[in-house]
Design a protein around this motif. Structure first.
Motif, PDB file in Angstrom:
ATOM      1  N   GLY A   1      10.135 -12.024  -7.257  1.00  0.00           N
ATOM      2  CA  GLY A   1      10.211 -13.274  -7.657  1.00  0.00           C
ATOM      3  C   GLY A   1       8.968 -14.218  -7.974  1.00  0.00           C
ATOM      4  N   VAL A   2       7.645 -13.450  -7.654  1.00  0.00           N
ATOM      5  CA  VAL A   2       6.346 -14.170  -7.885  1.00  0.00           C
ATOM      6  C   VAL A   2       5.601 -13.182  -8.601  1.00  0.00           C
ATOM      7  N   PRO A   3       4.366 -13.794  -9.281  1.00  0.00           N
ATOM      8  CA  PRO A   3       3.672 -12.891  -9.867  1.00  0.00           C
ATOM      9  C   PRO A   3       3.030 -11.905  -8.946  1.00  0.00           C
ATOM     10  N   ILE A   4       2.680 -10.752  -9.353  1.00  0.00           N
ATOM     11  CA  ILE A   4       2.509  -9.753  -8.320  1.00  0.00           C
ATOM     12  C   ILE A   4       1.198  -9.901  -7.499  1.00  0.00           C
ATOM     13  N   ILE A   5       0.465 -10.730  -8.220  1.00  0.00           N
ATOM     14  CA  ILE A   5      -0.929 -10.939  -7.483  1.00  0.00           C
ATOM     15  C   ILE A   5      -0.792 -11.672  -6.058  1.00  0.00           C
ATOM     16  N   GLU A   6       0.527 -12.307  -6.027  1.00  0.00           N
ATOM     17  CA  GLU A   6       0.440 -13.032  -4.819  1.00  0.00           C
ATOM     18  C   GLU A   6       1.102 -12.249  -3.553  1.00  0.00           C
ATOM     19  N   HIS A   7       1.361 -10.816  -4.081  1.00  0.00           N
ATOM     20  CA  HIS A   7       1.644 -10.019  -2.769  1.00  0.00           C
ATOM     21  C   HIS A   7       0.262  -9.701  -2.149  1.00  0.00           C
ATOM     22  N   GLN A   8       0.279  -9.581  -0.905  1.00  0.00           N
ATOM     23  CA  GLN A   8      -1.073  -9.133  -0.349  1.00  0.00           C
ATOM     24  C   GLN A   8      -1.664  -7.708  -0.798  1.00  0.00           C
ATOM     25  N   SER A   9      -0.294  -6.892  -0.897  1.00  0.00           N
ATOM     26  CA  SER A   9      -0.990  -5.558  -1.189  1.00  0.00           C
ATOM     27  C   SER A   9      -1.634  -5.433  -2.725  1.00  0.00           C
ATOM     28  N   VAL A  10      -0.985  -6.235  -3.663  1.00  0.00           N
ATOM     29  CA  VAL A  10      -1.571  -6.269  -4.905  1.00  0.00           C
ATOM     30  C   VAL A  10      -3.063  -6.793  -4.826  1.00  0.00           C
ATOM     31  N   ARG A  11      -3.028  -8.106  -4.239  1.00  0.00           N
ATOM     32  CA  ARG A  11      -4.438  -9.020  -4.158  1.00  0.00           C
ATOM     33  C   ARG A  11      -5.544  -8.009  -3.401  1.00  0.00           C
ATOM     34  N   SER A  12      -5.157  -7.508  -2.371  1.00  0.00           N
ATOM     35  CA  SER A  12      -6.227  -6.888  -1.511  1.00  0.00           C
ATOM     36  C   SER A  12      -6.586  -5.759  -2.500  1.00  0.00           C
ATOM     37  N   ARG A  13      -5.937  -4.963  -3.214  1.00  0.00           N
ATOM     38  CA  ARG A  13      -6.635  -4.062  -4.142  1.00  0.00           C
ATOM     39  C   ARG A  13      -7.360  -4.538  -5.383  1.00  0.00           C
TER      40      ARG A  13
ATOM     41  N   ARG B   1      -1.147  -0.712   6.149  1.00  0.00           N
ATOM     42  CA  ARG B   1      -2.210   0.025   6.966  1.00  0.00           C
ATOM     43  C   ARG B   1      -1.349   0.951   8.292  1.00  0.00           C
ATOM     44  N   LEU B   2      -0.481   0.374   8.914  1.00  0.00           N
ATOM     45  CA  LEU B   2       0.218   0.874   9.964  1.00  0.00           C
ATOM     46  C   LEU B   2       0.983   2.014   9.459  1.00  0.00           C
ATOM     47  N   PHE B   3       1.470   1.999   8.324  1.00  0.00           N
ATOM     48  CA  PHE B   3       2.343   3.053   7.557  1.00  0.00           C
ATOM     49  C   PHE B   3       1.390   4.192   7.202  1.00  0.00           C
ATOM     50  N   LYS B   4       0.186   4.015   6.632  1.00  0.00           N
ATOM     51  CA  LYS B   4      -0.679   4.949   6.199  1.00  0.00           C
ATOM     52  C   LYS B   4      -1.136   5.671   7.397  1.00  0.00           C
TER      53      LYS B   4
ATOM     54  N   LEU C   1       6.399   2.020  -1.444  1.00  0.00           N
ATOM     55  CA  LEU C   1       7.312   2.755  -0.589  1.00  0.00           C
ATOM     56  C   LEU C   1       6.520   2.612   0.844  1.00  0.00           C
ATOM     57  N   GLY C   2       5.209   2.479   0.985  1.00  0.00           N
ATOM     58  CA  GLY C   2       4.586   2.273   2.237  1.00  0.00           C
ATOM     59  C   GLY C   2       5.070   1.137   2.871  1.00  0.00           C
ATOM     60  N   LEU C   3       5.415   0.074   2.310  1.00  0.00           N
ATOM     61  CA  LEU C   3       5.779  -1.258   2.575  1.00  0.00           C
ATOM     62  C   LEU C   3       7.195  -1.139   3.230  1.00  0.00           C
TER      63      LEU C   3
ATOM     64  N   ILE D   1       2.209  -9.781  13.225  1.00  0.00           N
ATOM     65  CA  ILE D   1       1.201  -9.342  11.998  1.00  0.00           C
ATOM     66  C   ILE D   1       1.758  -8.524  11.329  1.00  0.00           C
ATOM     67  N   ILE D   2       2.759  -7.593  11.862  1.00  0.00           N
ATOM     68  CA  ILE D   2       3.095  -6.374  11.130  1.00  0.00           C
ATOM     69  C   ILE D   2       3.924  -6.925   9.784  1.00  0.00           C
ATOM     70  N   GLU D   3       4.372  -8.282   9.893  1.00  0.00           N
ATOM     71  CA  GLU D   3       4.987  -8.813   8.850  1.00  0.00           C
ATOM     72  C   GLU D   3       4.144  -8.873   7.708  1.00  0.00           C
ATOM     73  N   HIS D   4       3.080  -9.097   7.741  1.00  0.00           N
ATOM     74  CA  HIS D   4       1.984  -9.259   6.748  1.00  0.00           C
ATOM     75  C   HIS D   4       1.673  -7.869   6.002  1.00  0.00           C
ATOM     76  N   GLN D   5       1.732  -7.840   4.799  1.00  0.00           N
ATOM     77  CA  GLN D   5       1.944  -6.558   3.954  1.00  0.00           C
ATOM     78  C   GLN D   5       0.683  -5.828   4.473  1.00  0.00           C
ATOM     79  N   SER D   6      -0.650  -6.418   4.504  1.00  0.00           N
ATOM     80  CA  SER D   6      -1.802  -5.724   4.709  1.00  0.00           C
ATOM     81  C   SER D   6      -1.723  -5.034   5.824  1.00  0.00           C
ATOM     82  N   VAL D   7      -1.168  -5.431   6.806  1.00  0.00           N
ATOM     83  CA  VAL D   7      -1.097  -4.853   8.269  1.00  0.00           C
ATOM     84  C   VAL D   7      -0.208  -3.698   8.283  1.00  0.00           C
TER      85      VAL D   7
END
Lengths: 312, 312, 312, 312
Positions: free
Chosen positions: A207-219, D219-222, B304-306, D210-216
């Protein structure tokens, strides 16, 4: 240039390579023939051989002067001429389209690769034949292919660099080539990052541009950081080498860091595109293939690290 | 199978995919038609859509049940039939050669992707058309392509899985598919390592087989270690899932670790080949391309990790 | 400075931190008291709280202005005074030795962290107490510890920055602090690399200085490359920020890249020392501990990446 | 055991090390003295020397049999006795608390390290002195320290392993020790992961655990994946070695993978704790220090990789 097409950038860079050596020879005939502004010759860099990739470039290693290691391409003095026999590998850039070669060859003797020379060789001479263009993973815009020499005779004066200066010239050329690879592949890294950033602002998932997902933004931020670090290094090395006697360890640092960055960033960018990144719809998979090749080109990065490590 | 050709392995795996759902439907007509030993149908897995890659698989995320996210392929109930309209993405495995689909589609309503179902759809029905086979970086032996549905009518009984069980089935299928990707791509990693080891024992540089150089030997041992770790994980997960209620977090660990390993090892293997690794002379560059695709296939590894992370 | 001792460098950097805000307040009394050349006050940066580390710095995230998130340290307006209650975390640099604080606190209201201010607070006032110096892994030369406030009254004029400018000031301070962390930890990385290089030229194993082993030489060259890349980035960012309106994404790139490099290089350097690197005989294990702390200090690197990512 | 305290686990493992060699000697006097159930002796493994860390373990490398490399600890035959002179390094596990040593020493001659033997040496004999316990980064529960020998005389029969079997025994011991390090440090990795997971479910930032934040969560899944891969590898190697003639390359794969994983996972876990992870409040920084030491212990990982690489 690398931002556009790295293979083409290298091809154009190599196309004038023979002129450097024509000038270096101080032979008016050579200079007149090859360095005129209206010259349409296409040059190439002929250095590696089928049995000798790393062998032919590692000036700092013992085996560079090991007479037991036999070259695939030998020039033998014969009066006022050199007679060339053997072949260069399929990796000669511009190999099948060049009309003249900057030929790095071994001069008959017992000094191993160290006893080499650089000749300017007209590739229309009798005895010269060429292989097919190489079919390869990346940098497909860069023509590469084998050149064969069967009793090719050139005037002795066309041997622009002799044994005495050969090792120093190889080092100097490698220093220049590596720095140039650095600037080219920072361009590739930057192109990949910019493409991924644009896509991440447009592609919607969840539902949002993927840059808003933390995973994408971090990368994306990691990619940005890698690109900026590589740009900074490459610029500083270029500036240093332009204003000081160039140092090979800095050029190698620039080349290895930039090419590794280009590969990592283009692969990370592809991942942000997801499935569509694997198709021809976007050139992102091409950038990754180009970048992958650069980690081997002009010396594989691990080997260059050993050469650079000898100068620390 | 992955040791040989990962794309072909996946194509064959998917070819019988519809049978699972025919059995699951408990409809004698479906079972009789698709599960006879002499059936020559070719199945496919039709799940992702042009606008929904990750969206359609992430059962653990909120947006999976967000009605504001509109699917590209909808089945609407019409008496004793479902009428299907829309399309599936170019990533449908066996998409352009399949004669029957296991179609994961959204059933008209306001439950978002969660309100989906799995239908067994005869792809020779009126209203079904197909795109061109996808031209892509890796796994080129695996046919993939779009399928379009224009008022395609199927008996209601062919909807083998309804809304009530849909999320659970998606999770279960993802669990099985990921474990299977793990075993396939450990094969790819192993093939790449074995090729590089053989080559390193034969290729001579610096006067000795390159495996005698510390730099090469270190890298080969790292590759060996990565392959053995991935094999051990994949086997343990397969064994666990075969003897217990399968757990998605283990399958995802297996898939992401094996595919990342396959990519890293095949790229490291290519580096040991040097220039020749970039050509078609050895299949090492193909293994790298196949492995690269696997990091996105069946769910990109970060996503998948999420999903897996939600079950820790 | 980081080349010598990073903890001390940070302590000295923070010691004058209050002067920035005294100047910013434009209050003659504050400037006169704290900015005279003969002032012997020791400042500190009091921003994080026991329940809010990342929360208090992430100006780009939604929760920065979420009133539901309650701060641990609140300033309430009371006529011409502010009354401060609560505490700051054990991570306040110079916390237990400071005589004056640049206190980043939340001003009573419903704007969440965004509704904060920066006060210059005399730490000898009644109601101020301090915790014990923190016992921690790295940067042990840097004093850190809690400060508690129990109805501490300060003149309203000492609130140097109010709600209107608070978010902008936090961003600006973070921009400056991150750039400064970058320069400090490039120094740490360089110190570690230089120590390892010296040791590798002296330590003999296998009958030769270990730098002659390919494995060691490769690693040293990688470290050299990483240090040079980090130096180049940090210099370019410092130069950019000094000659343009500073950009937070560049500062964050500098900080995260330099601190990650410092940790990787110091750990790689330790590995080259082998067993002796784990002892107090060489300061290499100290450099690794200092570097490890820097990846969390002034914003953990992952979080900073998200802030920086918001500005791409 | 590694899950609890890796240093203690190793100390206890080494405490009975001399019994192995007492049994191997087949000397009733030795067996009677050291292998009785009520024996209270504390053993130690005395192998590395101040000038020879890697040198003394690399059975596959040429320099292992280079007579030019001089050992720091020599046993000389003198009638029915051996006379021992020299010292072992500060890394002898249980060095300052042991009452008996499994002493790996060089037997006077010209075969280099290959010409060694393993003696069971009573450390209460005249001529034995000890250094101070080593002050070190990690595994502080494991006592380590130097042992000095000044004309220490032992019966010739106490040389449990002679030159003929020495290289094979060193390899066999290294095979066992490495597998054991693998199991121990998977425990460390698991402990770090579990601690971080618990913390991430409790610590609130941005208004949610914080586990609900994608970034955390990513990393936990990794970390979960890395731990499961290491466990799988270590178990498979242990099982293989227990049911087949043990192979050193598998043990080394197990040790290097598990210790690298322990370090990466404990550092990633620390990052999830943020600032508090750097303090003594949680043992997470201790786990990281313990893990860091393990990458050097029993052979630094790079060197072990070269030994393992010789067996591919």
């Amino acid at each position: 240039m690398g931002w556009g097409d790295s293979g083409l950038a290298i091809s154009l860079g190599v196309a004038n390579f023979h002129k450097t050596f024509a000038m270096m020879s101080r032979q008016p005939a050579l200079i007149e023939r090859y360095c005129r502004p209206d010259s349409h010759d296409v040059g190439c860099w002929a250095v590696t051989e089928p049995d000798h990739g790393s062998d032919s470039l590692t000036v700092t290693e013992k085996h560079f002067s090991d007479p037991a290691i036999k070259a695939n391409c030998i020039a033998r003095k014969d009066g006022d001429f050199y007679v060339i026999n053997g072949q260069k590998s399929a990796w000669v850039s511009n190999g099948t389209i060049a009309t003249v070669a900057a030929l790095f060859c071994t001069i008959d003797g017992d000094e191993g690769f160290k006893g080499g020379g650089v000749a300017v060789v007209d590739l229309t001479l009798p005895g010269v034949t060429k292989g097919k263009p190489l079919n390869k993973l990346g940098q497909r815009a860069l023509n590469q292919g084998e050149i064969f020499f069967d009793n090719v005779r050139i005037p002795a004066a066309y041997m622009a660099v002799g044994k005495d200066r050969y090792a120093a010239i190889v080092e100097s050329i490698l220093t220049g080539a590596n720095a140039s690879m650095g600037t080219t592949f920072v361009g590739v890294a930057r192109a990949a990052y910019e493409m991924a950033l644009d896509y991440a602002k447009q592609r919607v998932q969840g539902g949002v541009p993927i840059i808003e997902h933390q995973s994408v933004r971090s990368r994306l931020f990691k990619m940005f950081t890698q690109v900026e670090a590589a740009r900074s290094l490459v610029r500083r090395v270029s500036y240093y080498n332009a204003t000081n006697p160039p140092l090979i360890q800095y050029s190698i640092a620039s080349k290895t860091f930039a090419t590794n960055t280009a590969f990592e960033v283009s692969s990370a960018a592809l991942q942000i595109f997801g499935g569509v990144g694997l198709t021809k719809e976007f050139p992102i998979e091409k950038l990754m293939r180009d970048a992958r090749a650069s980690m081997i080109e002009d010396g594989c990065n691990e080997l260059l690290g050993l050469v650079g490590g000898s100068r620390l």
